[in-house]
Write a protein that holds these residues in place. Structure first.
Motif, PDB file in Angstrom:
ATOM      1  N   LEU A  76       7.272 -20.588 -13.133  1.00 57.08           N
ATOM      2  CA  LEU A  76       6.651 -19.266 -13.248  1.00 57.08           C
ATOM      3  C   LEU A  76       5.957 -18.881 -11.948  1.00 57.08           C
ATOM      4  CD1 LEU A  76       5.130 -19.688 -16.825  1.00 57.08           C
ATOM      5  CD2 LEU A  76       7.316 -18.632 -16.206  1.00 57.08           C
ATOM      6  N   PHE A  77       5.352 -19.852 -11.282  1.00 57.05           N
ATOM      7  CA  PHE A  77       4.725 -19.597  -9.982  1.00 57.05           C
ATOM      8  C   PHE A  77       5.787 -19.193  -8.960  1.00 57.05           C
ATOM      9  CE2 PHE A  77       1.377 -21.777 -12.121  1.00 57.05           C
ATOM     10  CZ  PHE A  77       0.202 -21.527 -11.433  1.00 57.05           C
ATOM     11  N   GLU A  78       6.891 -19.922  -8.949  1.00 60.17           N
ATOM     12  CA  GLU A  78       7.991 -19.578  -8.040  1.00 60.17           C
ATOM     13  C   GLU A  78       8.513 -18.182  -8.307  1.00 60.17           C
ATOM     14  OE1 GLU A  78      12.083 -18.634  -7.908  1.00 60.17           O
ATOM     15  OE2 GLU A  78      11.585 -20.011  -9.529  1.00 60.17           O
ATOM     16  N   LEU A  79       8.669 -17.830  -9.574  1.00 59.00           N
ATOM     17  CA  LEU A  79       9.214 -16.526  -9.921  1.00 59.00           C
ATOM     18  C   LEU A  79       8.294 -15.400  -9.458  1.00 59.00           C
ATOM     19  CD1 LEU A  79      11.307 -14.749 -11.263  1.00 59.00           C
ATOM     20  CD2 LEU A  79      10.162 -15.145 -13.459  1.00 59.00           C
ATOM     21  N   VAL A  80       7.001 -15.531  -9.695  1.00 57.34           N
ATOM     22  CA  VAL A  80       6.066 -14.496  -9.266  1.00 57.34           C
ATOM     23  C   VAL A  80       6.120 -14.307  -7.753  1.00 57.34           C
ATOM     24  CG1 VAL A  80       3.604 -13.920  -9.029  1.00 57.34           C
ATOM     25  CG2 VAL A  80       4.500 -14.723 -11.225  1.00 57.34           C
ATOM     26  N   GLN A  81       6.141 -15.399  -7.013  1.00 57.19           N
ATOM     27  CA  GLN A  81       6.170 -15.289  -5.557  1.00 57.19           C
ATOM     28  C   GLN A  81       7.464 -14.657  -5.077  1.00 57.19           C
ATOM     29  OE1 GLN A  81       5.255 -18.976  -3.625  1.00 57.19           O
ATOM     30  NE2 GLN A  81       5.016 -18.064  -1.601  1.00 57.19           N
ATOM     31  N   HIS A  82       8.569 -14.989  -5.702  1.00 57.13           N
ATOM     32  CA  HIS A  82       9.841 -14.358  -5.331  1.00 57.13           C
ATOM     33  C   HIS A  82       9.833 -12.868  -5.660  1.00 57.13           C
ATOM     34  CE1 HIS A  82      12.932 -17.747  -4.571  1.00 57.13           C
ATOM     35  NE2 HIS A  82      12.901 -16.947  -3.525  1.00 57.13           N
ATOM     36  N   LEU A  83       9.273 -12.508  -6.801  1.00 62.03           N
ATOM     37  CA  LEU A  83       9.213 -11.093  -7.181  1.00 62.03           C
ATOM     38  C   LEU A  83       8.407 -10.274  -6.180  1.00 62.03           C
ATOM     39  CD1 LEU A  83       8.583 -11.474 -11.025  1.00 62.03           C
ATOM     40  CD2 LEU A  83      10.690 -10.668  -9.953  1.00 62.03           C
ATOM     41  N   SER A 125       8.360 -10.785  -2.941  1.00 60.45           N
ATOM     42  CA  SER A 125       8.932 -11.030  -1.615  1.00 60.45           C
ATOM     43  C   SER A 125       9.979  -9.966  -1.295  1.00 60.45           C
ATOM     44  CB  SER A 125       9.562 -12.424  -1.567  1.00 60.45           C
ATOM     45  OG  SER A 125       8.594 -13.426  -1.782  1.00 60.45           O
ATOM     46  N   PRO A 126       9.639  -9.001  -0.441  1.00 63.01           N
ATOM     47  CA  PRO A 126      10.556  -7.884  -0.184  1.00 63.01           C
ATOM     48  C   PRO A 126      11.790  -8.238   0.630  1.00 63.01           C
ATOM     49  CG  PRO A 126       8.623  -7.720   1.216  1.00 63.01           C
ATOM     50  CD  PRO A 126       8.351  -8.833   0.246  1.00 63.01           C
ATOM     51  N   ILE A 146       0.813  -1.199   0.000  1.00 67.01           N
ATOM     52  CA  ILE A 146       0.000   0.000   0.000  1.00 67.01           C
ATOM     53  C   ILE A 146       0.853   1.257   0.000  1.00 67.01           C
ATOM     54  CG2 ILE A 146      -1.645   1.333   1.393  1.00 67.01           C
ATOM     55  CD1 ILE A 146      -2.914  -1.277   2.222  1.00 67.01           C
ATOM     56  N   SER A 147       2.026   1.159   0.626  1.00 69.71           N
ATOM     57  CA  SER A 147       2.858   2.353   0.779  1.00 69.71           C
ATOM     58  C   SER A 147       3.442   2.847  -0.536  1.00 69.71           C
ATOM     59  CB  SER A 147       3.998   2.067   1.766  1.00 69.71           C
ATOM     60  OG  SER A 147       4.826   1.065   1.245  1.00 69.71           O
ATOM     61  N   GLY A 148       3.434   2.024  -1.558  1.00 72.67           N
ATOM     62  CA  GLY A 148       3.993   2.489  -2.837  1.00 72.67           C
ATOM     63  C   GLY A 148       4.232   1.337  -3.772  1.00 72.67           C
ATOM     64  N   ASN A 149       5.065   1.530  -4.707  1.00 69.22           N
ATOM     65  CA  ASN A 149       5.356   0.517  -5.709  1.00 69.22           C
ATOM     66  C   ASN A 149       6.211  -0.558  -5.089  1.00 69.22           C
ATOM     67  OD1 ASN A 149       6.105  -0.991  -7.858  1.00 69.22           O
ATOM     68  ND2 ASN A 149       6.970   0.688  -9.052  1.00 69.22           N
ATOM     69  N   VAL A 150       5.603  -1.750  -4.869  1.00 68.19           N
ATOM     70  CA  VAL A 150       6.284  -2.809  -4.139  1.00 68.19           C
ATOM     71  C   VAL A 150       7.568  -3.253  -4.816  1.00 68.19           C
ATOM     72  CG1 VAL A 150       4.971  -4.646  -5.247  1.00 68.19           C
ATOM     73  CG2 VAL A 150       5.969  -5.033  -3.015  1.00 68.19           C
ATOM     74  N   LEU A 204      12.331 -21.615   1.364  1.00 67.89           N
ATOM     75  CA  LEU A 204      13.634 -21.749   2.016  1.00 67.89           C
ATOM     76  C   LEU A 204      14.448 -20.464   1.998  1.00 67.89           C
ATOM     77  CD1 LEU A 204      14.681 -25.316   0.803  1.00 67.89           C
ATOM     78  CD2 LEU A 204      13.278 -24.644   2.756  1.00 67.89           C
ATOM     79  N   THR A 205      13.935 -19.423   1.362  1.00 67.35           N
ATOM     80  CA  THR A 205      14.650 -18.139   1.333  1.00 67.35           C
ATOM     81  C   THR A 205      13.795 -17.032   1.940  1.00 67.35           C
ATOM     82  OG1 THR A 205      13.900 -17.829  -0.964  1.00 67.35           O
ATOM     83  CG2 THR A 205      16.124 -18.709  -0.633  1.00 67.35           C
ATOM     84  N   ALA A 206      12.823 -16.559   1.206  1.00 67.85           N
ATOM     85  CA  ALA A 206      12.026 -15.415   1.650  1.00 67.85           C
ATOM     86  C   ALA A 206      11.253 -15.695   2.930  1.00 67.85           C
ATOM     87  CB  ALA A 206      11.052 -15.000   0.540  1.00 67.85           C
TER      88      ALA A 206
END
Length: 351
Positions: free
Chosen positions: A55-62, A64-65, A13-17, A282-284
Motif C-alpha cells: 500500500l505504501f508503494e502504491l501511494v508513492q507510485h500514484l 509520481s508524475p 500546486i498547478s492543479g489536480n496532480v 527503480l522506476t519513477a
C-alpha cells in the motif's frame, strides 16, 4: 533533490496532480506546462490484501508524475496466509486498492484488475484472468514507444500466465520483481531465515516459468536488498500518520500488524520493512539523463534455475539479469515523505 521537489511541488500546486482519465490515461496539461511527462509505462502487480508494504508503494507510485500507470493488479496470496487465509485473496486485494483510491479521491482515475486467485497448476497452463489479459494487451501495443515495466511485489502468477498466453511479450517489457532469496555469492541470509523466500513461495511454478523458461528481462530485488528499506515507527508517527486520511490509513495498517505481533509475544521493534517500495525507486526515481536507477547498485548475473523447492540452481546458459544489492533508501524515503506531505497540502488548500 531540491530541483525534483520543486518540480513535484509545481505539479501539485498547478492543479489536480492525478488528473489522468481512466479512459485514456492522458497526461494532465499542468505536466506539459512544466515539462514533466511520463517517460515509462508501468503495470503494478501486488498482493495488496497481505503485507501493507504494498500500500505504501502504491501511494508513492500514484503520486509520481513520471510514470504512466496502465493498470493496477490485485494478486493472490499463498493458501493459508496469515494476512488473509480466504480462497479469494486476489478479490480482496483488488478491493483494498479500490478502498485506497477512494480515500485519495482517485477512484475514477485508474483501472484496477483482479489477478488469479490460484497459482499455476503446471508450467504450461496459464491462469486466465483480467490481469493476465491486461499485461498481454499493454505489452503488444504498437502506438507508443514508452518502455513498459511490470512492477511486482508478490507472486508471479499473472505475469507468467500472460507469458504463457503470448510469449512475444518477453521482448516488449521488463519485469521488476521484489522476491527471491539471497544469492550466496552476493549476500548472506538474515538470522533465522527460511530457505523459501515469501514472494517466490506464493507461486514457485510461476517463478520457474519466468526464470527458467522465458527470456523476459528481469530486474530482481531479492530478500537481502528489499530488507534494507526500513520505516522507523517515529517517522510513521511524524511523517506519515499525520498526513491526512491517506497517511492515517497507511499508519494504521502498520500499527495493526505491530499490535497483533506484540500480543502474540513477537515484538518487532521500532521499524517496519517497506519491502515493496523499491519498485518506485527503480522506476519513477530514475536519473534525469541516461535514465536508469543510477543511485542504486546491481550486478549482472546469469538467471538461475528455480527448482521445485524454490531454491536457486546454477544455469550456465541463463541470460543475464540485474540483481540489485544496494538501494538508495535515502532518496526513496525522502521522496515518499515529501510527496505525501505535498499531497496533503494540496488537499487542505482545496477545502
Amino acid at each position: 533533490m531540491k530541483n525534483i521537489l520543486f518540480i513535484i511541488l509545481s505539479v501539485l500546486i498547478s492543479g489536480n496532480v492525478m488528473a489522468q482519465k481512466k479512459t485514456n490515461q492522458k497526461v494532465p496539461k499542468s505536466f506539459d506546462e512544466i515539462r514533466i511527462k511520463p517517460r515509462m509505462r508501468i503495470i503494478i502487480d501486488n498482493d495488496f490484501g497481505g503485507d501493507p508494504d504494498g500500500l505504501f508503494e502504491l501511494v508513492q507510485h500514484l503520486l509520481s508524475p513520471s510514470v504512466d500507470i496502465r493498470g493496477i493488479i490485485g494478486s493472490h496470496l499463498k493458501p493459508g496466509d496469515g494476512f488473509d487465509n480466504s480462497t479469494i485473496t486476489a478479490v480482496n486485494a483488488k478491493n483494498k486498492v479500490l478502498e485506497l483510491l477512494k480515500i485519495m479521491q482517485l477512484e475514477n482515475n485508474y483501472n484496477v484488475y483482479q489477478g488469479s486467485n490460484e497459482s499455476l497448476k503446471d508450467l504450461n497452463t496459464p491462469q486466465q484472468s483480467a490481469a493476465a489479459s491486461l499485461i498481454v494487451k499493454e505489452a503488444m501495443r504498437e502506438d507508443t514507444k514508452l518502455p513498459l515495466y511490470v512492477v511486482c511485489g508478490a507472486g508471479l502468477t499473472d505475469l507468467a500466465s500472460a507469458y504463457l498466453l503470448e510469449p512475444k511479450i518477453a521482448d516488449r517489457l521488463t519485469l521488476i520483481w521484489i522476491g527471491g532469496p539471497e544469492y550466496s555469492e552476493i549476500a548472506s541470509p538474515p538470522p533465522g531465515y527460511t530457505s523459501l523466500e515469501y514472494n517466490l513461495g506464493i507461486d514457485i511454478k510461476a517463478g520457474q516459468v519466468i526464470f527458467n523458461n522465458s527470456q523476459l528481462p528481469i530486474w530482481q530485488v531479492p530478500r537481502d536488498a528489499y530488507r534494507q528499506v526500513l520505516l522507523p515507527y517515529s517517522s510513521l508517527l511524524l511523517k506519515v500518520k499525520n498526513q491526512g486520511k491517506i497517511g492515517d490509513f497507511l499508519g494504521k495498517s502498520v500499527e495493526k500488524i505491530m499490535s497483533y505481533l506484540t500480543s502474540v509475544n513477537y515484538p518487532i521493534g521500532e521499524t517496519y520493512i517497506l519491502g515493496d517500495s523499491p519498485l518506485v525507486l527503480l522506476t519513477a526515481l530514475q536519473s534525469s539523463f541516461e535514465a536508469d536507477p543510477s543511485s542504486s547498485q546491481y550486478v549482472l548475473h546469469p538467471s538461475p534455475l528455480i527448482n521445485e523447492q524454490g531454491l536457486y540452481e546454477v544455469n550456465s546458459k541463463g541470460r543475464n539479469i540485474r540483481i540489485y544489492k544496494k538501494l538508495d533508501v535515502g532518496l526513496l524515503m525522502d521522496d515518499f515523505y515529501s510527496k505525501l506531505t505535498l499531497f496533503q497540502q494540496i488537499k487542505s488548500s482545496a477545502k
